[in-house]
Design an enzyme around this catalytic site. Structure first.
Site, PDB file in Angstrom:
ATOM      1  N   TYR A 152      89.870   5.963  49.977  1.00 33.41           N
ATOM      2  CA  TYR A 152      90.735   5.155  50.371  1.00 33.41           C
ATOM      3  C   TYR A 152      91.827   5.173  51.439  1.00 33.41           C
ATOM      4  O   TYR A 152      92.609   5.535  51.948  1.00 33.41           O
ATOM      5  CB  TYR A 152      91.137   3.641  49.449  1.00 33.41           C
ATOM      6  CG  TYR A 152      91.416   2.479  49.675  1.00 33.41           C
ATOM      7  CD1 TYR A 152      92.883   2.341  49.476  1.00 33.41           C
ATOM      8  CD2 TYR A 152      91.235   1.431  50.533  1.00 33.41           C
ATOM      9  CE1 TYR A 152      93.326   1.492  49.452  1.00 33.41           C
ATOM     10  CE2 TYR A 152      91.324   0.522  51.166  1.00 33.41           C
ATOM     11  CZ  TYR A 152      93.218  -0.060  50.490  1.00 33.41           C
ATOM     12  OH  TYR A 152      93.384  -0.770  51.176  1.00 33.41           O
ATOM     13  N   ASP A 237      94.431   5.174  40.073  1.00 35.47           N
ATOM     14  CA  ASP A 237      93.554   3.769  40.314  1.00 35.47           C
ATOM     15  C   ASP A 237      92.873   3.009  39.725  1.00 35.47           C
ATOM     16  O   ASP A 237      91.044   3.624  40.437  1.00 35.47           O
ATOM     17  CB  ASP A 237      93.696   4.056  42.088  1.00 35.47           C
ATOM     18  CG  ASP A 237      93.475   2.477  42.729  1.00 35.47           C
ATOM     19  OD1 ASP A 237      93.321   2.017  41.931  1.00 35.47           O
ATOM     20  OD2 ASP A 237      94.484   2.783  43.657  1.00 35.47           O
ATOM     21  N   ILE A 239      91.555   0.226  39.483  1.00 37.96           N
ATOM     22  CA  ILE A 239      91.291  -1.023  40.306  1.00 37.96           C
ATOM     23  C   ILE A 239      89.724  -1.543  40.008  1.00 37.96           C
ATOM     24  O   ILE A 239      89.729  -2.853  40.491  1.00 37.96           O
ATOM     25  CB  ILE A 239      91.399  -1.041  41.398  1.00 37.96           C
ATOM     26  CG1 ILE A 239      90.961  -0.402  42.935  1.00 37.96           C
ATOM     27  CG2 ILE A 239      92.938  -1.071  41.339  1.00 37.96           C
ATOM     28  CD1 ILE A 239      91.876  -1.175  44.405  1.00 37.96           C
ATOM     29  N   LYS A 276      89.550  -6.640  42.748  1.00 35.26           N
ATOM     30  CA  LYS A 276      88.220  -6.655  42.921  1.00 35.26           C
ATOM     31  C   LYS A 276      87.649  -6.736  41.791  1.00 35.26           C
ATOM     32  O   LYS A 276      86.603  -7.753  42.097  1.00 35.26           O
ATOM     33  CB  LYS A 276      88.074  -5.145  42.905  1.00 35.26           C
ATOM     34  CG  LYS A 276      89.329  -3.853  44.166  1.00 35.26           C
ATOM     35  CD  LYS A 276      88.897  -4.986  45.033  1.00 35.26           C
ATOM     36  CE  LYS A 276      90.273  -4.312  46.674  1.00 35.26           C
ATOM     37  NZ  LYS A 276      89.658  -4.728  48.307  1.00 35.26           N
TER      38      LYS A 276
END
Lengths: 445, 473
Positions: A152, A237, A239, A276
């Protein structure tokens, strides 16, 4: 494109004048092009279609339906009861009912295969804040976190900008579908050592952004063994965990830890967010779930800089503690995302474009390397520019995700209506057909 | 000394003390948490007077919310906006929100200045705003001057993660705690001698804990000082609309209109936590006259944006001029009334406070009750007030006051009845002290707990850690 800012008479901080905020990259330049000429079905059908924004807009109707039928529970509507307590509530522990709801929601996403203790849930204003906060806690300025590529683009800012911490990439490539290998882990660690940089942890995104793939169990085990051997941290992470198309395909690090009776788990920290999975990026809801007591305490204190609005905690506590709602939401959201994914993959395939086989997320990882004039970053950016200005699609070039192999692009599919996606696919078709004709013309001469 | 396992695994920031919670003052909060006053269920409990909250005007806000269901995305009238608001994460913030906040800030200053919505930058409360400003202006190791006594959590907000240090500019009662040019120069000189790079000065105006507003001369003197030294001025004006009698509030924003000044040095921190009593909503604002700081601060606001749900509600509320005008007027009047009730009650038992006209607290003078004019005596008196008088007040030393004997007492976070109970307890205590001082002052007062430093390793998150007192201070 750097903008000249007249230097003020008194200097600002080094952090302020650095460009580690990352906004001068193509990732953001594409956004600007979109902002200047945004596609609109009725008013601007030839505008730029935004496919660089990983947003989930496919399930809003479910949220709206909940609010319409539960307005008493979630609002201060009639008589505004509870308003005062809510407005005053700034305890950095966060609303207990909200923490319980988050823990429960995270459990449901993992099919009950992992348990989460509400007392370990630390609240932050978004995953952006959570990742930065963890970095402040786990590493000193000059230290490094190892991060698998591609990653990201926002990590460059979130992990490095104000913290002074470095990112050392763990190189992954298409030879094995971009999976993280023990060799790559060791190589990254050695690379840091050679530069005299102290490695404090590994940060993985699972499911991966930009790949749109979940990490396999065996790989997670290897990563966990690696960080244990090196005595460093592991930040996972997660998410996009609720955006896995099929629930059984996601393995959380939490499951690995539970299987090992939490041995060595105090080095593991999970980041989650509702931006998200629930499509609520504006509400700024992030969490840190740490198996390390000291990290929980410290993170909680640090969250003072970035608490979640109590108004929002209150609303979401009500929504997420309704099991009937959350179970239906999770199930329906997965199905819709899978359908959307299939639609774009089919559309791209029929245009002669292949993607990495994905099973999660709000995007696909598209392989345009056959189209590159030169198999270089410059070649990729040239192609990206064509996509942006000729095809009028803002997609994200792999180089902005630090992908070591040129030609890959992240394409988002969940932030638009199906009609808009059709338009985008049609434009790609037309573009590919044109290229084919040009190539045939050239090769026939 | 060998590193503990934690110290090896975690960062220096994570293992140092600058979060500020390892201080003895925690004990007062624990005493309250263990035995909180309740008007019906626990009239013998500890009354919380260490919490600078404004609870006097909720009825006005509630009434507005009831009348404006569209401002909530949870009501039938407002839910159609849900999607647009839920996906909005642009760090510029809603234009309407910025306009509404700028409008409110202007009105809080009597319309004497206007604020540009394009300079409004969001942050995670004033806590986040102060930190963001420091990240923009200073490098680790740099220093900011801060007139003291000051808000206890400035050190955490300004320095914990930024590495910035705060240098006090001491003020005392000899001149009613005014900030003098001499004190500023002395602090600056000392820093120079110690090879510390001073990047600016941060102050709260109106002042916490003093409850006073800066006069025009002092403000002009501060602006001159920073211009001359070429350093920044950060004016934390979170109590701007909590001024309830004369002299009126003068903001730094007004001063720069009337004197020569390099505007790139001037930055204001604002919040709705105190003036509107909405600390839970985390509305912090950085307002800088320096374009580079606005741009940088805006990028940094990604780490602490205001929830779009909250932006939406407040955009609507604060652009309602009728509501705002009435709120500001009512708030002032109710604070004035409460302040008067409390200070007159104190005067009746011979306790004076610094003459103040702003804030949610008074700066109470208990110097004559100290055995000796020392920090130790202040702490002893404080523990007596907590354990015997059962009031959680804040000792001056926690505000870095160089003069012992002063206490900050909050009066806006309770109802009238509770104020009376508190005053009654103070009356009884003072009378007892006067009887005692006729005999010799007994030094072996029975204390209900020891003054140990709070030991962190004892704590686990399973035992709910006490709420941070610094958040409310």
């Amino acid at each position: 494109m750097a903008i000249e800012i007249e230097q003020p008479s008194v200097g600002l901080s080094k952090v302020a004048v650095s460009d580690t905020h990352g906004e001068d990259s193509p990732y953001f330049a594409g956004w600007k092009a979109y902002d200047e000429n945004p596609y609109d079905e009725l008013n601007n059908p030839s505008g730029v279609i935004q496919m660089g924004l990983a947003e989930n807009q496919v399930s809003f109707d479910l949220l709206e339906a909940f609010l319409e039928t539960h307005s008493e529970a979630s609002s201060w509507g009639k008589g505004a009861p509870g308003f005062r307590e809510n407005a005053l509530f700034q305890d950095y522990h966060g609303l207990l009912s909200f923490r319980k709801a988050m823990a429960s929601f995270m459990e449901q996403i993992r099919g009950g295969r992992a348990k989460f203790d509400p007392e370990r849930v630390v609240l932050t204003a978004g995953a952006t804040a959570a990742n930065e906060l963890l970095t402040f806690i786990l590493a000193d300025p000059g230290d490094a976190l190892l991060v698998p590529t591609p990653y990201y683009p926002g990590f460059d800012r979130d992990l490095r900008w104000r913290t002074g911490v470095k990112i050392v990439p763990i190189h992954c490539d298409s030879s094995n579908n971009f999976q993280i290998t023990p060799q790559a882990l060791e190589a990254a660690y050695s690379e840091a050592e050679a530069m005299n940089i102290k490695v404090r942890g590994v940060l993985i995104t699972n499911p991966s952004n930009p790949l749109g793939v979940t990490i396999q169990r065996s790989v997670l085990e290897e990563i966990f063994d690696f960080v244990t051997r090196k005595n460093i941290h592991l930040v996972s992470d997660e998410i996009y965990s609720g955006s896995v198309f099929s629930s059984s395909e996601f393995i959380s690090i939490a499951e690995i830890l539970e299987a090992r009776q939490y041995k060595n788990s105090e080095r593991v920290h999970i980041v989650y967010s509702l931006s998200k999975d629930l499509g609520l990026p504006g509400f700024r809801v992030g969490t840190i779930y740490s198996y390390n007591d000291k990290v929980v305490t410290t993170a909680r204190r640090m969250s003072s800089f970035t608490l979640i609005s109590s108004q929002t905690q209150y609303l979401l506590a009500s929504m997420l503690s309704n099991k009937e709602f959350t179970e239906n939401y999770i199930k329906t959201n997965r199905e819709r995302l899978r359908k959307r994914y299939n639609m774009i993959i089919e559309g791209l395939r029929s245009a002669g474009i292949e993607c990495l086989k994905g099973n999660a997320g709000l995007f696909c990882w598209m392989n345009l390397s056959p189209l590159l004039e030169k198999p270089t970053r410059e070649g990729e950016l040239t192609l990206w520019n064509s996509m942006l200005h000729e095809v009028k699609l803002n997609i994200s070039p792999g180089s902005s995700c630090h992908c070591s192999e040129p030609g890959w692009f992240r394409v988002c599919f969940a932030n638009m209506s199906e009609q808009t996606l059709e338009v985008a696919l049609k434009r790609i078709h037309t573009f590919m057909e044109k290229r084919e004709r040009v190539r045939n013309l050239i090769s026939s001469q | 000394m060998a590193l503990t396992k934690d110290q090896q695994l975690l960062s220096k920031i994570a293992t140092n003390d600058r979060h500020g919670e390892n201080s003895p003052y925690f004990d007062g909060w624990k005493a309250y948490d263990n035995n909180p006053y309740h008007p019906i269920n626990n009239r013998e409990g500890v009354i919380q007077m260490g919490l600078a909250e404004n609870q006097l005007c909720f009825d006005l806000i509630q009434k507005w919310i009831r009348r404006n269901p569209k401002a909530s995305i949870c009501t039938a009238e407002g839910v159609h906006e849900f999607k647009n608001i839920a996906i909005f994460q642009d760090y510029h913030g809603f234009k309407e929100f910025r306009q509404a906040v700028a409008n409110f800030m202007g009105k809080a200053r009597g319309g004497r200045v206007t604020f540009d919505p394009n300079r409004i930058v969001m942050s995670g409360g004033a806590t986040g705003a102060n930190e963001t400003v420091m990240f923009c202006l200073a490098n680790p190791g740099d220093a900011f001057l801060v007139p003291s006594p000051c808000y206890p959590a400035f050190d955490r907000d300004c320095g914990w993660r930024t590495g910035v240090q705060l240098i006090p500019v001491n003020c005392d009662s000899s001149n009613n705690f005014l900030i003098t040019k001499a004190a500023l120069e002395a602090a600056y000189e000392r820093a120079q001698q110690d090879n510390i790079n001073v990047k600016g000065l941060i102050m709260a105006n109106p002042s916490n804990p003093l409850g006073t507003v800066l006069d025009r001369d002092t403000l002009r003197s501060l602006v001159s000082f920073v211009n001359e030294k070429k350093i920044h001025l950060v004016s934390d004006e979170i109590y701007a609309a909590s001024v309830f009698s004369t002299p009126s509030f003068i903001s730094v924003s007004e001063i720069i209109e009337e004197m020569e000044c390099d505007r790139d040095l001037i930055h204001i921190v604002y919040s709705l936590s105190k003036d509107m009593g909405l600390p839970g909503f985390r509305v912090g604002i950085v307002y800088s006259y320096n374009d580079a700081v606005v741009n940088c601060g805006r990028k940094m606001s990604s780490f602490g944006l205001v929830s779009s749900q909250t932006q939406h509600l407040l955009a609507s509320m604060l652009s309602d001029d009728e509501f705002v005008d009435n709120f500001l007027k009512e708030n002032s009047e109710r604070l004035a009334k409460r302040h008067s009730l409390f200070t007159k009650g104190l005067e009746k038992v011979g306790i004076t406070c610094l003459k103040s006209n702003a804030g949610l607290f008074v700066w109470m003078d208990l110097r004559r009750l100290l055995k000796e004019q020392t920090l130790e005596s202040e702490m002893t008196l404080w523990r007596v007030i907590i354990s015997e008088v059962k009031l959680n007040v804040s000792p001056g030393s926690s505000f870095h006051c160089s003069e012992p004997g002063w206490f900050r007492v909050c009066f806006a976070n309770m109802d009238d009845d509770t104020v009376e109970v508190a005053l009654e307890r103070i009356r009884i205590f003072v009378e007892k002290q006067q009887v005692k001082s006729k005999r010799k002052f007994q030094s072996n007062l029975k204390l209900s707990f020891t003054s140990r430093r709070y030991d962190e390793s004892v704590m686990s998150p399973h035992m709910m850690s006490p709420r941070s007192p610094l958040v409310r201070a």
